[in-house]
Design a protein around this motif. Structure first.
Motif, PDB file in Angstrom:
ATOM      1  N   ILE A  34      -9.084  22.255  -1.366  1.00  0.00           N
ATOM      2  CA  ILE A  34      -8.658  20.620  -1.811  1.00  0.00           C
ATOM      3  C   ILE A  34      -7.419  20.715  -1.422  1.00  0.00           C
ATOM      4  N   ALA A  35      -7.791  18.512  -0.536  1.00  0.00           N
ATOM      5  CA  ALA A  35      -6.860  17.899   0.083  1.00  0.00           C
ATOM      6  C   ALA A  35      -7.099  16.224  -1.110  1.00  0.00           C
ATOM      7  N   LYS A  36      -6.570  15.951  -2.009  1.00  0.00           N
ATOM      8  CA  LYS A  36      -6.259  15.029  -2.621  1.00  0.00           C
ATOM      9  C   LYS A  36      -5.196  14.250  -1.928  1.00  0.00           C
ATOM     10  N   ILE A  37      -5.955  13.046  -1.966  1.00  0.00           N
ATOM     11  CA  ILE A  37      -5.259  11.484  -1.235  1.00  0.00           C
ATOM     12  C   ILE A  37      -5.309  10.515  -2.435  1.00  0.00           C
ATOM     13  N   PHE A  77       0.478  -1.626   0.320  1.00  0.00           N
ATOM     14  CA  PHE A  77       0.447  -0.126   0.037  1.00  0.00           C
ATOM     15  C   PHE A  77       0.800   1.222   0.024  1.00  0.00           C
ATOM     16  N   ASN A  78       0.698   2.204  -0.645  1.00  0.00           N
ATOM     17  CA  ASN A  78       1.336   3.784  -1.119  1.00  0.00           C
ATOM     18  C   ASN A  78      -0.213   4.617  -0.629  1.00  0.00           C
ATOM     19  N   THR A  79       0.201   5.796   0.203  1.00  0.00           N
ATOM     20  CA  THR A  79      -0.760   7.123   0.192  1.00  0.00           C
ATOM     21  C   THR A  79      -0.016   8.212  -0.195  1.00  0.00           C
ATOM     22  N   THR A  80      -0.028   9.060  -1.035  1.00  0.00           N
ATOM     23  CA  THR A  80       0.267  10.602  -1.010  1.00  0.00           C
ATOM     24  C   THR A  80      -0.827  11.424  -1.040  1.00  0.00           C
ATOM     25  N   LEU A  81      -0.402  12.174  -0.019  1.00  0.00           N
ATOM     26  CA  LEU A  81      -1.211  13.912  -0.105  1.00  0.00           C
ATOM     27  C   LEU A  81      -1.337  15.173  -0.446  1.00  0.00           C
ATOM     28  N   GLU A  82      -1.314  15.267  -1.473  1.00  0.00           N
ATOM     29  CA  GLU A  82      -1.434  16.970  -1.739  1.00  0.00           C
ATOM     30  C   GLU A  82      -2.436  18.407  -1.481  1.00  0.00           C
ATOM     31  N   THR A  83      -2.184  19.054  -1.096  1.00  0.00           N
ATOM     32  CA  THR A  83      -2.963  20.284  -1.142  1.00  0.00           C
ATOM     33  C   THR A  83      -2.836  21.337  -1.690  1.00  0.00           C
ATOM     34  N   THR A  84      -3.328  21.597  -2.084  1.00  0.00           N
ATOM     35  CA  THR A  84      -3.931  22.454  -2.873  1.00  0.00           C
ATOM     36  C   THR A  84      -5.386  24.026  -3.245  1.00  0.00           C
ATOM     37  N   LEU A  85      -5.029  24.480  -2.071  1.00  0.00           N
ATOM     38  CA  LEU A  85      -6.384  25.791  -2.104  1.00  0.00           C
ATOM     39  C   LEU A  85      -6.846  25.235  -0.602  1.00  0.00           C
ATOM     40  N   GLN A  89      -6.630  23.670   8.006  1.00  0.00           N
ATOM     41  CA  GLN A  89      -7.645  24.497   8.060  1.00  0.00           C
ATOM     42  C   GLN A  89      -8.776  25.007   6.694  1.00  0.00           C
ATOM     43  N   GLU A  90      -8.173  25.456   5.752  1.00  0.00           N
ATOM     44  CA  GLU A  90      -8.799  25.912   4.960  1.00  0.00           C
ATOM     45  C   GLU A  90     -10.052  24.392   3.931  1.00  0.00           C
ATOM     46  N   VAL A  91      -9.059  23.794   3.976  1.00  0.00           N
ATOM     47  CA  VAL A  91      -9.426  22.189   3.223  1.00  0.00           C
ATOM     48  C   VAL A  91     -11.599  22.324   3.263  1.00  0.00           C
ATOM     49  N   GLU A  92     -11.966  22.153   2.195  1.00  0.00           N
ATOM     50  CA  GLU A  92     -13.183  21.829   2.461  1.00  0.00           C
ATOM     51  C   GLU A  92     -14.077  21.203   1.262  1.00  0.00           C
ATOM     52  N   LYS A  93     -13.184  19.835   0.464  1.00  0.00           N
ATOM     53  CA  LYS A  93     -12.743  18.985  -0.055  1.00  0.00           C
ATOM     54  C   LYS A  93     -11.904  18.041  -0.549  1.00  0.00           C
ATOM     55  N   LEU A  94     -12.267  17.285  -0.095  1.00  0.00           N
ATOM     56  CA  LEU A  94     -11.412  15.978   0.479  1.00  0.00           C
ATOM     57  C   LEU A  94     -11.358  14.623  -0.610  1.00  0.00           C
ATOM     58  N   VAL A  95     -10.315  14.836  -1.570  1.00  0.00           N
ATOM     59  CA  VAL A  95     -10.590  13.934  -2.582  1.00  0.00           C
ATOM     60  C   VAL A  95      -9.681  12.985  -2.229  1.00  0.00           C
ATOM     61  N   LEU A  96     -10.285  11.046  -2.694  1.00  0.00           N
ATOM     62  CA  LEU A  96      -9.679  10.251  -2.622  1.00  0.00           C
ATOM     63  C   LEU A  96      -9.596   9.918  -4.263  1.00  0.00           C
ATOM     64  N   LEU A  97      -8.542   9.328  -4.967  1.00  0.00           N
ATOM     65  CA  LEU A  97      -7.867   8.874  -5.875  1.00  0.00           C
ATOM     66  C   LEU A  97      -7.962   7.534  -5.821  1.00  0.00           C
ATOM     67  N   GLY A 136     -16.022  16.838   9.022  1.00  0.00           N
ATOM     68  CA  GLY A 136     -16.997  17.395   9.836  1.00  0.00           C
ATOM     69  C   GLY A 136     -17.943  17.249   8.193  1.00  0.00           C
ATOM     70  N   ALA A 137     -19.300  18.301   8.458  1.00  0.00           N
ATOM     71  CA  ALA A 137     -20.083  18.687   7.375  1.00  0.00           C
ATOM     72  C   ALA A 137     -19.329  19.442   5.910  1.00  0.00           C
ATOM     73  N   ALA A 138     -18.782  19.934   6.650  1.00  0.00           N
ATOM     74  CA  ALA A 138     -19.134  21.292   6.133  1.00  0.00           C
ATOM     75  C   ALA A 138     -17.544  20.868   4.498  1.00  0.00           C
ATOM     76  N   VAL A 139     -17.157  19.697   4.809  1.00  0.00           N
ATOM     77  CA  VAL A 139     -16.650  18.675   3.951  1.00  0.00           C
ATOM     78  C   VAL A 139     -16.575  18.280   3.262  1.00  0.00           C
ATOM     79  N   SER A 140     -17.240  18.042   2.124  1.00  0.00           N
ATOM     80  CA  SER A 140     -17.584  17.563   1.421  1.00  0.00           C
ATOM     81  C   SER A 140     -16.309  16.009   1.167  1.00  0.00           C
ATOM     82  N   ILE A 141     -16.852  14.995   0.979  1.00  0.00           N
ATOM     83  CA  ILE A 141     -15.565  14.062   0.095  1.00  0.00           C
ATOM     84  C   ILE A 141     -16.261  13.102  -0.387  1.00  0.00           C
ATOM     85  N   TYR A 142     -15.198  13.336  -1.858  1.00  0.00           N
ATOM     86  CA  TYR A 142     -14.766  12.663  -3.294  1.00  0.00           C
ATOM     87  C   TYR A 142     -14.421  11.734  -3.585  1.00  0.00           C
TER      88      TYR A 142
END
Length: 114
Positions: A13-16, A3-11, A41-49, A72-78
């Motif tokens: 959006i956090a992408k894992i 298993f491998n995982t990476t995190l990238e945060t832009t604006l 704190q500024e992350v509003e969207k978590l994107v799981l690739l 929390g409910a304020a963050v959308s997960i994709y």
């Protein structure tokens, strides 16, 4: 496969990216990335690739549930590009109702929201 995982945060959006087999032994690595994303704190969207995720055990699902609760409910997960077997698990548990499921990553859709 390991298993491998990476995190990238832009604006806001956090992408894992998840690759390999997410099981009991590798779940702590995924949880660590989720916690890093949640601490921004500024992350509003978590994107799981997940297009290269071959397997997800109940331990991986537990991390997803914790991520939803922690962020929390304020963050959308994709969930993006998840294999059919993983989608079936999400559907059986009802977790698919708590997230947005996309076949492929489209920045314009995610940046605008669904």
């Amino acid at each position: 496969m390991t298993f491998n995982t990476t995190l990238e945060t832009t604006l806001n959006i956090a992408k894992i990216t998840l690759v390999g087999e997410l099981d009991r032994q590798s779940a702590p690595l995924f949880q660590e990335q989720v916690e890093k994303a949640a601490s921004t704190q500024e992350v509003e969207k978590l994107v799981l690739l997940m297009k290269d995720l071959e397997y997800m055990s109940s331990a991986g699902l537990r991390v997803l549930i914790i991520a939803k609760q922690k962020m929390g409910a304020a963050v959308s997960i994709y969930i993006v590009g998840a294999p059919e077997t993983i989608l079936e698990t999400l559907e059986k548990t009802g977790f698919d109702q708590s997230v947005f499921i996309l076949d492929e990553y489209d920045p314009s859709v995610i940046e605008k929201g669904l």
